[in-house]
Motif scaffolding. Structure first.
Motif, PDB file in Angstrom:
ATOM      1  N   GLN A 174      49.888  38.237  35.674  1.00 23.26           N
ATOM      2  CA  GLN A 174      49.799  39.644  36.168  1.00 23.26           C
ATOM      3  C   GLN A 174      48.816  39.657  37.144  1.00 23.26           C
ATOM      4  O   GLN A 174      48.778  40.418  38.187  1.00 23.26           O
ATOM      5  CB  GLN A 174      49.714  40.613  35.092  1.00 23.26           C
ATOM      6  CG  GLN A 174      50.769  40.524  34.050  1.00 23.26           C
ATOM      7  CD  GLN A 174      52.401  41.182  34.501  1.00 23.26           C
ATOM      8  OE1 GLN A 174      52.490  41.650  35.678  1.00 23.26           O
ATOM      9  NE2 GLN A 174      53.085  40.715  33.723  1.00 23.26           N
ATOM     10  N   ALA A 175      47.740  39.330  36.536  1.00 22.30           N
ATOM     11  CA  ALA A 175      46.210  39.175  37.313  1.00 22.30           C
ATOM     12  C   ALA A 175      46.184  38.311  38.779  1.00 22.30           C
ATOM     13  O   ALA A 175      45.984  39.025  39.785  1.00 22.30           O
ATOM     14  CB  ALA A 175      45.020  38.727  36.588  1.00 22.30           C
ATOM     15  N   GLN A 176      47.212  37.406  38.623  1.00 25.14           N
ATOM     16  CA  GLN A 176      47.356  36.506  39.692  1.00 25.14           C
ATOM     17  C   GLN A 176      48.145  37.261  40.715  1.00 25.14           C
ATOM     18  O   GLN A 176      47.762  37.249  42.070  1.00 25.14           O
ATOM     19  CB  GLN A 176      47.907  35.197  39.545  1.00 25.14           C
ATOM     20  CG  GLN A 176      48.014  34.394  40.795  1.00 25.14           C
ATOM     21  CD  GLN A 176      49.183  33.185  40.325  1.00 25.14           C
ATOM     22  OE1 GLN A 176      50.282  33.540  39.616  1.00 25.14           O
ATOM     23  NE2 GLN A 176      49.065  31.990  40.939  1.00 25.14           N
ATOM     24  N   GLY A 177      49.199  37.831  40.718  1.00 17.61           N
ATOM     25  CA  GLY A 177      49.991  38.537  41.462  1.00 17.61           C
ATOM     26  C   GLY A 177      49.364  39.646  42.162  1.00 17.61           C
ATOM     27  O   GLY A 177      49.412  39.872  43.302  1.00 17.61           O
ATOM     28  N   ALA A 178      48.661  40.594  41.190  1.00 14.87           N
ATOM     29  CA  ALA A 178      47.870  41.562  41.984  1.00 14.87           C
ATOM     30  C   ALA A 178      46.807  41.143  42.857  1.00 14.87           C
ATOM     31  O   ALA A 178      46.429  41.806  43.954  1.00 14.87           O
ATOM     32  CB  ALA A 178      47.385  42.617  40.732  1.00 14.87           C
ATOM     33  N   ALA A 179      46.024  40.155  42.660  1.00 18.12           N
ATOM     34  CA  ALA A 179      45.013  39.551  43.615  1.00 18.12           C
ATOM     35  C   ALA A 179      45.479  39.021  44.856  1.00 18.12           C
ATOM     36  O   ALA A 179      45.103  39.181  45.954  1.00 18.12           O
ATOM     37  CB  ALA A 179      44.296  38.387  42.902  1.00 18.12           C
ATOM     38  N   LEU A 180      46.877  38.384  44.495  1.00 13.87           N
ATOM     39  CA  LEU A 180      47.605  37.943  45.947  1.00 13.87           C
ATOM     40  C   LEU A 180      47.996  39.185  46.827  1.00 13.87           C
ATOM     41  O   LEU A 180      47.719  39.060  47.988  1.00 13.87           O
ATOM     42  CB  LEU A 180      48.841  37.197  45.571  1.00 13.87           C
ATOM     43  CG  LEU A 180      48.647  35.716  44.920  1.00 13.87           C
ATOM     44  CD1 LEU A 180      50.217  35.316  44.283  1.00 13.87           C
ATOM     45  CD2 LEU A 180      48.165  34.963  46.230  1.00 13.87           C
ATOM     46  N   ALA A 181      48.366  40.115  46.206  1.00 10.88           N
ATOM     47  CA  ALA A 181      49.044  41.452  46.925  1.00 10.88           C
ATOM     48  C   ALA A 181      47.533  42.083  47.531  1.00 10.88           C
ATOM     49  O   ALA A 181      47.670  42.303  48.794  1.00 10.88           O
ATOM     50  CB  ALA A 181      49.690  42.626  45.918  1.00 10.88           C
ATOM     51  N   THR A 182      46.566  42.217  46.962  1.00 14.13           N
ATOM     52  CA  THR A 182      45.446  43.002  47.468  1.00 14.13           C
ATOM     53  C   THR A 182      44.864  42.121  48.646  1.00 14.13           C
ATOM     54  O   THR A 182      44.518  42.500  49.603  1.00 14.13           O
ATOM     55  CB  THR A 182      44.500  43.235  46.517  1.00 14.13           C
ATOM     56  OG1 THR A 182      45.060  43.905  45.181  1.00 14.13           O
ATOM     57  CG2 THR A 182      43.252  44.215  46.734  1.00 14.13           C
ATOM     58  N   THR A 332      52.778  33.676  39.524  1.00 12.45           N
ATOM     59  CA  THR A 332      53.488  34.524  40.430  1.00 12.45           C
ATOM     60  C   THR A 332      53.533  34.062  41.765  1.00 12.45           C
ATOM     61  O   THR A 332      52.601  33.215  42.191  1.00 12.45           O
ATOM     62  CB  THR A 332      53.126  35.957  40.400  1.00 12.45           C
ATOM     63  OG1 THR A 332      51.639  35.769  40.370  1.00 12.45           O
ATOM     64  CG2 THR A 332      53.194  36.504  38.821  1.00 12.45           C
ATOM     65  N   ARG A 333      53.984  34.690  42.860  1.00 14.93           N
ATOM     66  CA  ARG A 333      53.944  34.344  44.509  1.00 14.93           C
ATOM     67  C   ARG A 333      54.198  35.589  45.502  1.00 14.93           C
ATOM     68  O   ARG A 333      54.704  36.275  44.922  1.00 14.93           O
ATOM     69  CB  ARG A 333      54.750  32.983  44.575  1.00 14.93           C
ATOM     70  CG  ARG A 333      56.131  33.179  44.573  1.00 14.93           C
ATOM     71  CD  ARG A 333      56.949  31.867  44.899  1.00 14.93           C
ATOM     72  NE  ARG A 333      58.587  32.292  44.802  1.00 14.93           N
ATOM     73  CZ  ARG A 333      59.556  32.675  45.423  1.00 14.93           C
ATOM     74  NH1 ARG A 333      58.981  33.068  46.676  1.00 14.93           N
ATOM     75  NH2 ARG A 333      60.785  32.708  45.288  1.00 14.93           N
ATOM     76  N   LEU A 334      53.374  35.482  46.130  1.00 18.50           N
ATOM     77  CA  LEU A 334      53.737  36.461  47.120  1.00 18.50           C
ATOM     78  C   LEU A 334      54.623  36.196  48.240  1.00 18.50           C
ATOM     79  O   LEU A 334      54.636  35.178  48.613  1.00 18.50           O
ATOM     80  CB  LEU A 334      52.397  36.686  48.136  1.00 18.50           C
ATOM     81  CG  LEU A 334      52.254  38.023  49.038  1.00 18.50           C
ATOM     82  CD1 LEU A 334      52.377  39.292  48.320  1.00 18.50           C
ATOM     83  CD2 LEU A 334      51.217  37.853  49.955  1.00 18.50           C
ATOM     84  N   VAL A 335      55.738  37.310  48.479  1.00 21.25           N
ATOM     85  CA  VAL A 335      56.914  36.971  49.380  1.00 21.25           C
ATOM     86  C   VAL A 335      56.360  38.254  50.557  1.00 21.25           C
ATOM     87  O   VAL A 335      56.438  39.221  50.325  1.00 21.25           O
ATOM     88  CB  VAL A 335      58.038  37.529  48.753  1.00 21.25           C
ATOM     89  CG1 VAL A 335      59.253  37.307  49.657  1.00 21.25           C
ATOM     90  CG2 VAL A 335      58.233  36.397  47.502  1.00 21.25           C
TER      91      VAL A 335
END
Length: 346
Positions: A174-182, A332-335
């Motif tokens: 979850q933390a990785q995904g939010a960091a990628l988005a931000t 997770t990964r950013l799309v």
């Protein structure tokens, strides 16, 4: 004169045996036994071949006899809060598919409210079903409370929880995904990123919110106050009406795609162009997120992998006993789609 000579009775077709399946599939009887008992030490190609042979021959393992011999019922219990959310439904679907593949049936007991009492009642109901193991998907801090007693001696795997170490936890990062988005929004040139967070009781919402704030601080930006939603499209819409009136907000990270969808509607109604005036990032990568207008930039979670790992981990606990090895988080990964762009004028 009546013929009293007895005619031979018609021969009853013999039910296929494990040896028949082994011969048909070109494997040993021991391998067929492993597949029939749902053991994991069989490669996927061999398992598929054995299952196909079972189907073609009409082989049906004697479940009652097997349960008496092994002490197992070949069933898994699942307790889950809010079956209506996209993430939970995708997780449940993935678990049931993987459980069926391993030869296990599934009993689901939903929890109407994420309270310690309701969780305890659900666990008691599943104990009464004589399940071989439990998967808990409460998506709340409740499971980590000292008043919730997990069944002693019964293998348990928890999805989407926090820091207790007395059971295996399977989760996306979850933390990785939010960091990628931000970080994506910062890299586009936005000088601030606002956040629509999920409910305070949600573990995943808390992890995403914390990671969003940490990413901003690392960039030398003081996190602004969060907007608080409840995962629903309606809450995203109501918050979106507020955001639309604030021209200083040029980038928003929503903690799930449903709230992002409500936000997009509000911005459209108030004349805030996306991404011309404001960029939006969601989280989950719903099947429909590429059909939002504009198509939504979002964080992809691999729910199928979570289901596979939950079943694999639980079966290992059932067959081998508790493991002290911590389960790694699923990346997770950013799309990136059309809802994000550099701020206007840059």
């Amino acid at each position: 004169m009546t013929d009293t000579t007895q005619k031979p009775a018609g021969r009853t077709r013999r039910a296929p045996s494990m040896a028949d399946v082994a011969a048909h599939a070109g494997v040993s009887s021991q391998t067929v036994s492993r597949v029939a008992n749902g053991l994991t030490n069989v490669d996927d190609g061999t398992r598929d071949r054995v299952l196909e042979a079972m189907t073609e021959l009409g082989y049906r393992p004697n479940k009652a006899a097997r349960a008496l011999r092994s002490g197992r019922t070949r069933s898994i219990g699942i307790t889950m809060f809010t079956l209506s959310s996209y993430g939970n439904m995708r997780t449940l679907d993935a678990i049931t598919v993987q459980a069926a593949r391993a030869g296990y049936s599934v009993t689901v007991v939903p929890v109407e409210y994420p309270t310690q009492r309701d969780v305890a009642v659900a666990l008691d109901r599943l104990r009464e079903q004589d399940v071989d193991g439990l998967i808990i998907v409460i998506e709340s801090h409740i499971v980590d409370g000292a008043d919730v007693e997990l069944p002693v001696g019964l293998p348990v795997v928890v999805i989407d929880s926090a820091a207790r170490t007395d059971y295996p936890v399977v989760d996306n990062d979850q933390a990785q995904g939010a960091a990628l988005a931000t970080q994506h929004l910062l890299d586009l040139g936005h000088r601030g990123v606002w956040h629509i967070a999920g409910p305070r009781t949600s573990y995943s919402a808390a992890r995403r919110e914390q990671s969003w704030a940490d990413t901003l601080r690392t960039a030398g930006i003081t996190p602004p106050p969060v907007f608080r939603g409840d995962w629903s499209t309606a809450s995203g819409y109501e918050i979106g009406l507020q955001i639309a009136e604030r021209p200083e907000i040029t980038a928003v990270f929503a903690s799930n795609d449903q709230m992002a969808l409500g936000l997009l509607r509000a911005l459209h109604e108030r004349g805030r162009a996306v991404p011309g005036s404001i960029s939006v990032v969601g989280y989950d990568d719903m099947a429909e997120s590429d059909s939002f207008w504009p198509p939504l930039t979002t964080v992809h979670q691999d729910f199928d992998e979570i289901g596979r790992r939950a079943i694999t981990t639980l079966l290992r606990e059932i067959e081998e006993g508790p493991s002290l090895t911590a389960e790694p988080l699923t990346p997770t990964r950013l799309v990136v789609r059309a809802s994000t762009a550099a701020p206007a004028g840059d």
